[in-house]
Design a protein around this motif. Structure first.
Motif, PDB file in Angstrom:
ATOM      1  N   VAL A  26       0.859  -1.188   0.000  1.00 27.59           N
ATOM      2  CA  VAL A  26       0.000   0.000   0.000  1.00 27.59           C
ATOM      3  C   VAL A  26       0.889   1.231   0.000  1.00 27.59           C
ATOM      4  CG1 VAL A  26      -1.855   1.246   1.167  1.00 27.59           C
ATOM      5  CG2 VAL A  26      -1.740  -1.263   1.317  1.00 27.59           C
ATOM      6  N   GLN A  27       0.705   2.087  -1.007  1.00 25.92           N
ATOM      7  CA  GLN A  27       1.497   3.318  -1.121  1.00 25.92           C
ATOM      8  C   GLN A  27       2.994   3.008  -1.035  1.00 25.92           C
ATOM      9  OE1 GLN A  27      -0.145   5.746   2.005  1.00 25.92           O
ATOM     10  NE2 GLN A  27      -2.026   6.186   0.869  1.00 25.92           N
ATOM     11  N   ASP A  28       3.393   2.002  -1.786  1.00 30.45           N
ATOM     12  CA  ASP A  28       4.796   1.566  -1.871  1.00 30.45           C
ATOM     13  C   ASP A  28       5.351   1.011  -0.560  1.00 30.45           C
ATOM     14  OD1 ASP A  28       4.996   2.286  -4.560  1.00 30.45           O
ATOM     15  OD2 ASP A  28       5.466   4.366  -4.021  1.00 30.45           O
ATOM     16  N   THR A  29       4.467   0.724   0.395  1.00 28.29           N
ATOM     17  CA  THR A  29       4.897   0.173   1.673  1.00 28.29           C
ATOM     18  C   THR A  29       4.427  -1.273   1.806  1.00 28.29           C
ATOM     19  OG1 THR A  29       4.783   2.349   2.732  1.00 28.29           O
ATOM     20  CG2 THR A  29       4.804   0.424   4.186  1.00 28.29           C
ATOM     21  N   ASP A  30       5.346  -2.163   2.131  1.00 29.23           N
ATOM     22  CA  ASP A  30       5.024  -3.575   2.342  1.00 29.23           C
ATOM     23  C   ASP A  30       4.401  -3.731   3.721  1.00 29.23           C
ATOM     24  OD1 ASP A  30       4.942  -6.292   2.760  1.00 29.23           O
ATOM     25  OD2 ASP A  30       7.023  -6.678   2.230  1.00 29.23           O
ATOM     26  N   ARG A  31       3.124  -4.142   3.767  1.00 30.78           N
ATOM     27  CA  ARG A  31       2.414  -4.294   5.033  1.00 30.78           C
ATOM     28  C   ARG A  31       2.435  -5.734   5.555  1.00 30.78           C
ATOM     29  NH1 ARG A  31       1.838   0.583   7.450  1.00 30.78           N
ATOM     30  NH2 ARG A  31       1.079   2.158   5.966  1.00 30.78           N
ATOM     31  N   GLY A  32       3.165  -6.606   4.881  1.00 24.68           N
ATOM     32  CA  GLY A  32       3.225  -7.986   5.327  1.00 24.68           C
ATOM     33  C   GLY A  32       2.358  -8.883   4.459  1.00 24.68           C
ATOM     34  N   ILE A  33       2.290 -10.145   4.840  1.00 18.43           N
ATOM     35  CA  ILE A  33       1.613 -11.166   4.037  1.00 18.43           C
ATOM     36  C   ILE A  33       0.189 -11.365   4.549  1.00 18.43           C
ATOM     37  CG2 ILE A  33       1.664 -13.587   3.344  1.00 18.43           C
ATOM     38  CD1 ILE A  33       4.744 -13.418   3.743  1.00 18.43           C
ATOM     39  N   PHE A  34      -0.753 -11.380   3.599  1.00 21.67           N
ATOM     40  CA  PHE A  34      -2.175 -11.518   3.932  1.00 21.67           C
ATOM     41  C   PHE A  34      -2.834 -12.509   2.975  1.00 21.67           C
ATOM     42  CE2 PHE A  34      -1.159  -7.553   5.927  1.00 21.67           C
ATOM     43  CZ  PHE A  34      -2.023  -7.440   7.011  1.00 21.67           C
ATOM     44  N   PRO A  35      -3.970 -13.071   3.376  1.00 24.49           N
ATOM     45  CA  PRO A  35      -4.726 -13.941   2.466  1.00 24.49           C
ATOM     46  C   PRO A  35      -5.676 -13.141   1.579  1.00 24.49           C
ATOM     47  CG  PRO A  35      -5.574 -14.141   4.724  1.00 24.49           C
ATOM     48  CD  PRO A  35      -4.484 -13.124   4.760  1.00 24.49           C
ATOM     49  N   PHE A  36      -5.747 -13.527   0.314  1.00 21.19           N
ATOM     50  CA  PHE A  36      -6.652 -12.910  -0.654  1.00 21.19           C
ATOM     51  C   PHE A  36      -7.479 -14.007  -1.327  1.00 21.19           C
ATOM     52  CE2 PHE A  36      -3.209  -9.965  -0.137  1.00 21.19           C
ATOM     53  CZ  PHE A  36      -3.753  -8.697  -0.269  1.00 21.19           C
ATOM     54  N   ILE A  37      -8.734 -13.714  -1.611  1.00 11.16           N
ATOM     55  CA  ILE A  37      -9.599 -14.643  -2.340  1.00 11.16           C
ATOM     56  C   ILE A  37      -9.375 -14.421  -3.833  1.00 11.16           C
ATOM     57  CG2 ILE A  37     -11.961 -15.403  -2.745  1.00 11.16           C
ATOM     58  CD1 ILE A  37     -12.671 -14.033  -0.059  1.00 11.16           C
ATOM     59  N   VAL A  38      -9.057 -15.503  -4.547  1.00  8.34           N
ATOM     60  CA  VAL A  38      -8.773 -15.390  -5.975  1.00  8.34           C
ATOM     61  C   VAL A  38      -9.508 -16.505  -6.713  1.00  8.34           C
ATOM     62  CG1 VAL A  38      -6.993 -15.312  -7.752  1.00  8.34           C
ATOM     63  CG2 VAL A  38      -6.468 -14.493  -5.426  1.00  8.34           C
ATOM     64  N   ARG A  39     -10.313 -16.118  -7.700  1.00  2.93           N
ATOM     65  CA  ARG A  39     -10.963 -17.121  -8.549  1.00  2.93           C
ATOM     66  C   ARG A  39      -9.938 -17.577  -9.594  1.00  2.93           C
ATOM     67  NH1 ARG A  39     -16.174 -18.383  -8.795  1.00  2.93           N
ATOM     68  NH2 ARG A  39     -16.736 -16.509  -7.621  1.00  2.93           N
ATOM     69  N   ILE A  40      -9.688 -18.889  -9.622  1.00  7.68           N
ATOM     70  CA  ILE A  40      -8.612 -19.430 -10.458  1.00  7.68           C
ATOM     71  C   ILE A  40      -9.130 -19.864 -11.830  1.00  7.68           C
ATOM     72  CG2 ILE A  40      -6.822 -21.196 -10.641  1.00  7.68           C
ATOM     73  CD1 ILE A  40      -6.315 -19.083  -8.478  1.00  7.68           C
ATOM     74  N   CYS A  41     -10.218 -20.628 -11.856  1.00  7.75           N
ATOM     75  CA  CYS A  41     -10.726 -21.134 -13.132  1.00  7.75           C
ATOM     76  C   CYS A  41     -12.211 -21.422 -13.008  1.00  7.75           C
ATOM     77  CB  CYS A  41      -9.975 -22.388 -13.578  1.00  7.75           C
ATOM     78  SG  CYS A  41      -9.856 -23.697 -12.352  1.00  7.75           S
ATOM     79  N   ALA A  88      -8.577 -10.197  11.900  1.00  9.89           N
ATOM     80  CA  ALA A  88      -7.969  -9.527  13.045  1.00  9.89           C
ATOM     81  C   ALA A  88      -6.576  -8.996  12.721  1.00  9.89           C
ATOM     82  CB  ALA A  88      -7.875 -10.500  14.224  1.00  9.89           C
ATOM     83  N   MET A  89      -6.062  -9.337  11.523  1.00  6.16           N
ATOM     84  CA  MET A  89      -4.686  -8.959  11.208  1.00  6.16           C
ATOM     85  C   MET A  89      -4.560  -7.493  10.789  1.00  6.16           C
ATOM     86  SD  MET A  89      -5.373 -12.280  10.078  1.00  6.16           S
ATOM     87  CE  MET A  89      -5.357 -12.260   8.292  1.00  6.16           C
ATOM     88  N   GLY A  90      -5.595  -6.932  10.183  1.00  5.67           N
ATOM     89  CA  GLY A  90      -5.483  -5.553   9.747  1.00  5.67           C
ATOM     90  C   GLY A  90      -6.649  -5.144   8.866  1.00  5.67           C
ATOM     91  N   ARG A  91      -6.826  -3.843   8.714  1.00  4.61           N
ATOM     92  CA  ARG A  91      -7.941  -3.308   7.932  1.00  4.61           C
ATOM     93  C   ARG A  91      -7.413  -2.238   6.998  1.00  4.61           C
ATOM     94  NH1 ARG A  91     -13.108  -0.150  10.109  1.00  4.61           N
ATOM     95  NH2 ARG A  91     -11.492   0.770  11.394  1.00  4.61           N
ATOM     96  N   ILE A  95      -2.232  -5.730  15.550  1.00 12.90           N
ATOM     97  CA  ILE A  95      -1.127  -6.677  15.719  1.00 12.90           C
ATOM     98  C   ILE A  95       0.108  -6.057  15.077  1.00 12.90           C
ATOM     99  CG2 ILE A  95      -0.309  -9.020  15.300  1.00 12.90           C
ATOM    100  CD1 ILE A  95      -3.204  -9.884  14.925  1.00 12.90           C
ATOM    101  N   PRO A  96       1.005  -5.465  15.854  1.00 11.30           N
ATOM    102  CA  PRO A  96       2.129  -4.738  15.255  1.00 11.30           C
ATOM    103  C   PRO A  96       3.137  -5.652  14.564  1.00 11.30           C
ATOM    104  CG  PRO A  96       2.334  -4.814  17.657  1.00 11.30           C
ATOM    105  CD  PRO A  96       0.981  -5.356  17.329  1.00 11.30           C
ATOM    106  N   SER A  97       3.258  -6.882  15.000  1.00  5.08           N
ATOM    107  CA  SER A  97       4.271  -7.782  14.452  1.00  5.08           C
ATOM    108  C   SER A  97       3.800  -8.384  13.138  1.00  5.08           C
ATOM    109  CB  SER A  97       4.570  -8.907  15.450  1.00  5.08           C
ATOM    110  OG  SER A  97       5.285  -9.957  14.835  1.00  5.08           O
ATOM    111  N   ARG A  98       4.587  -8.187  12.088  1.00  2.92           N
ATOM    112  CA  ARG A  98       4.245  -8.798  10.798  1.00  2.92           C
ATOM    113  C   ARG A  98       4.252 -10.320  10.891  1.00  2.92           C
ATOM    114  NH1 ARG A  98       7.283  -5.703   5.831  1.00  2.92           N
ATOM    115  NH2 ARG A  98       6.554  -3.581   6.276  1.00  2.92           N
ATOM    116  N   ARG A  99       5.208 -10.871  11.632  1.00  4.75           N
ATOM    117  CA  ARG A  99       5.281 -12.327  11.765  1.00  4.75           C
ATOM    118  C   ARG A  99       4.034 -12.863  12.464  1.00  4.75           C
ATOM    119  NH1 ARG A  99       8.153 -16.810  11.637  1.00  4.75           N
ATOM    120  NH2 ARG A  99       8.007 -18.298  13.350  1.00  4.75           N
ATOM    121  N   ARG A 100       3.592 -12.155  13.518  1.00  3.99           N
ATOM    122  CA  ARG A 100       2.402 -12.616  14.224  1.00  3.99           C
ATOM    123  C   ARG A 100       1.178 -12.526  13.325  1.00  3.99           C
ATOM    124  NH1 ARG A 100       1.227 -16.182  17.550  1.00  3.99           N
ATOM    125  NH2 ARG A 100       3.129 -15.573  18.670  1.00  3.99           N
TER     126      ARG A 100
END
Length: 596
Positions: A191-206, A249-252, A263-268
């Protein structure tokens, strides 16, 4: 000796299925009796894969609402056990769909109604769900993944991209591309050239027409014994609406690009996003232990029927040989020990859900059960001779499934290393006095548990001390850990097997019928003696076994195995299996038609 009764059999079924057979397992066993699960031959890998999808849909249709399954962990665990006995490929399909995809979606969309259409599509299995985490170049180091989801505030969308070949998603089920599929894809939120960590996204594959725009996939080569349609998958600017971010709960993320997280920790945050992996590991362990039970059912029934030569005899059943008894009954002790360990871990998860203590227990359970069952399956395959090589007789396919379980949802070695590190930092509070070998019986499971715990205590103390000394001497934390990683692996594996012995011994003492109590008591003695045999030299050097006791171990293992023989039929009856269910030709003497 009195013969076994229906009361004995019912008591074993109660213990094996932890009192839940009738209300959790019975209808699933009935479902996989359907003709759709009958063995098929002459199918290529793609045809086998499509059949596994059809079988998975049948199970889904008869199991009840998907959300209800996810609300009842015991039901989810049972769902991992029964279909995979008939078709090993259904295990990853069903577990990915229910637990990893739909489970993750439901967990991280609580309080939202904007995803109801996608949830309903997965809950009815109109689309098959999966989870995409691992990338080709990173393996278990998922936290280093490079798939990116860049937020475009003007369009209020994410742009999902794979930046290089090493970042391709590795081994999702994208080889068959005309079955509608939806994935939860783990990607870096930018977001805005800032890496906010790893998150799950819903993606339609086929969909039914093939891969959707921006999704590229290539099928991976065939895997012997497992018809899963694995592939490598690349995203080329796939546009996703903002609702497809599963922040939970990870972020909005606000429409203007403002990101908020408690949750400030990206790993958490990353670990929180993958919480469904923990019950998934237990599902895999449950399935493989069920396969171990089925393999022993087949191998022991076959050994009763298969005749062979014998000195001075025209023929005898193979099970009459002491060599066959020792191998198969030691395997039987392993299966019962791992069954009760898995049951105990299931209860812990039901009580507490995802927690540090439960996660540690799940890791130990997954590792020791999958390694134990790999040995059990190999023993059963070899002890059924040429019959064991045919897929129709199940065991060979279970061996392939075991290889997948050892690697899937956390490879065994990294899981065990983490568990070993935790044990070094926080050893269990136990009485670790030096066991006195004089006057102790080698058929007493309690003595073997004392020996195992004493060795763990010594290993913990010496390893932790050596690591601290090296760090004080200037070694890096990695070097100190790396120098002692094998000791940590040994410690953790020993702890898992000790817990299994405790659960088997407890089940034996709590059995309500004398014959069941005697049978399980023999298995507990056999399993405990097997643990001590592995470390007999160490115990001899430390004075916790005498030379006489060490030399008696092989003879005692054989003698205990011989004593198990009268209980063998009862013990496999406790697995709740039948010849008709397994449909294995090896169970039907003289059968020449392997297609029946």
């Amino acid at each position: 000796m009195p013969s076994s009764t229906s009361e004995d059999r019912d008591e074993l079924i109660r213990l094996v299925f932890d009192g839940t057979f009738d209300n959790v397992h019975a209808d699933l066993r009935d479902t996989v009796s359907d003709p759709l699960f009958a063995p098929r031959s002459g199918l290529d890998a793609t045809q086998q894969g499509r059949l596994a999808y059809d079988r998975s849909r049948l199970v889904h249709a008869r199991t009840g609402p998907a959300q209800k399954v996810l609300d009842d962990p015991l039901r989810l665990f049972a769902l991992s056990e029964w279909p995979s006995l008939m078709d090993t490929t259904t295990l990853p399909l069903l577990m990915s769909h229910y637990n990893l995809c739909l489970g993750t979606l439901l967990h991280h969309s609580a309080g939202r109604d904007d995803l109801d259409d996608i949830i309903e599509e997965l809950a009815t299995m109109r689309s098959v769900g999966m989870l995409m985490v691992t990338e080709l170049g990173f393996g278990n180091n998922a936290a280093a993944m490079r798939t990116r989801a860049v937020y475009d505030p003007l369009a209020d969308e994410f742009v999902l991209s794979t930046p290089d070949p090493q970042a391709q998603k590795f081994m999702p089920y994208t080889g068959i591309q005309d079955i509608p599929k939806i994935a939860v894809v783990m990607a870096r939120l930018v977001v805005q050239d800032t890496d906010r960590g790893i998150f799950p996204f819903i993606v339609r594959i086929c969909d039914a027409e093939g891969l959707l725009p921006g999704v590229r996939a290539t099928a991976l080569p065939d895997k012997p014994g497992l018809a899963l349609d694995n592939g490598v998958t690349w995203f080329d600017g796939v546009r996703l609406p903002r609702r497809n971010l599963l922040g939970g709960a990870m972020g909005r993320l606000m429409p203007d690009g403002t990101f908020e997280s408690t949750i400030p920790s990206r790993r958490r945050r990353f670990l929180t996003s993958l919480e469904r992996v923990q019950p998934g590991r237990l599902c895999l362990a449950s399935a493989l232990v069920a396969a171990g039970r089925a393999s022993l059912y087949i191998a022991l029934r076959y050994a009763r029927q298969r005749k062979t030569f014998a000195p001075g005899e025209s023929d005898v059943p193979v099970i009459a040989y002491r060599s066959q008894q020792t191998a198969l009954f030691r395997a039987l002790a392993d299966v019962y020990a791992m069954t009760f360990l898995v049951n105990s871990t299931k209860r812990a998860f039901v009580r507490t859900g995802v927690s540090d203590d439960t996660n540690h227990l799940i890791s130990l359970t997954k590792v020791v059960s999958s390694w134990s069952m790999t040995d059990v399956l190999t023993t059963c395959r070899e002890r059924t001779g040429a019959q064991g090589m045919f897929s129709a007789n199940r065991i060979a396919d279970y061996i392939a499934m075991a290889q997948g379980v050892v690697t899937a949802e956390g490879d065994n070695l990294p899981l065990l290393a983490k568990a070993g590190n935790e044990l070094l930092a926080h050893p269990p509070a136990t009485d670790t006095g030096t066991p006195e070998p004089q006057g102790r019986s080698l058929t007493d499971p309690s003595f073997h548990r004392e020996l195992t715990r004493f060795r763990q205590s010594r290993l913990t103390d010496t390893t932790a001390y050596a690591m601290r000394r090296e760090i004080r001497g200037g070694s890096s934390l990695f070097d100190a850990w790396n120098h002692h990683i094998n000791a940590a692996l040994t410690l953790a594996e020993s702890r898992g097997r000790e817990l299994a012995l405790e659960e088997l011994h407890t089940a034996a003492t709590q059995a309500t019928t004398p014959r069941t109590r005697e049978a399980l008591g023999l298995l507990a003695a056999l399993y405990g003696l097997g643990l001590t045999e592995r470390d007999a030299a160490w115990h001899l050097a430390h004075g916790t076994l005498t030379p006489h006791q060490v030399t008696r171990i092989p003879t005692l293992l054989e003698a205990l195995s011989t004593r198990v023989l009268p209980y063998a039929d009862l013990l496999v009856d406790g697995f709740g299996l039948t010849d008709e269910l397994l449909r294995a030709p090896a169970l039907r003497p003289g059968l020449t038609d392997f297609h029946a």
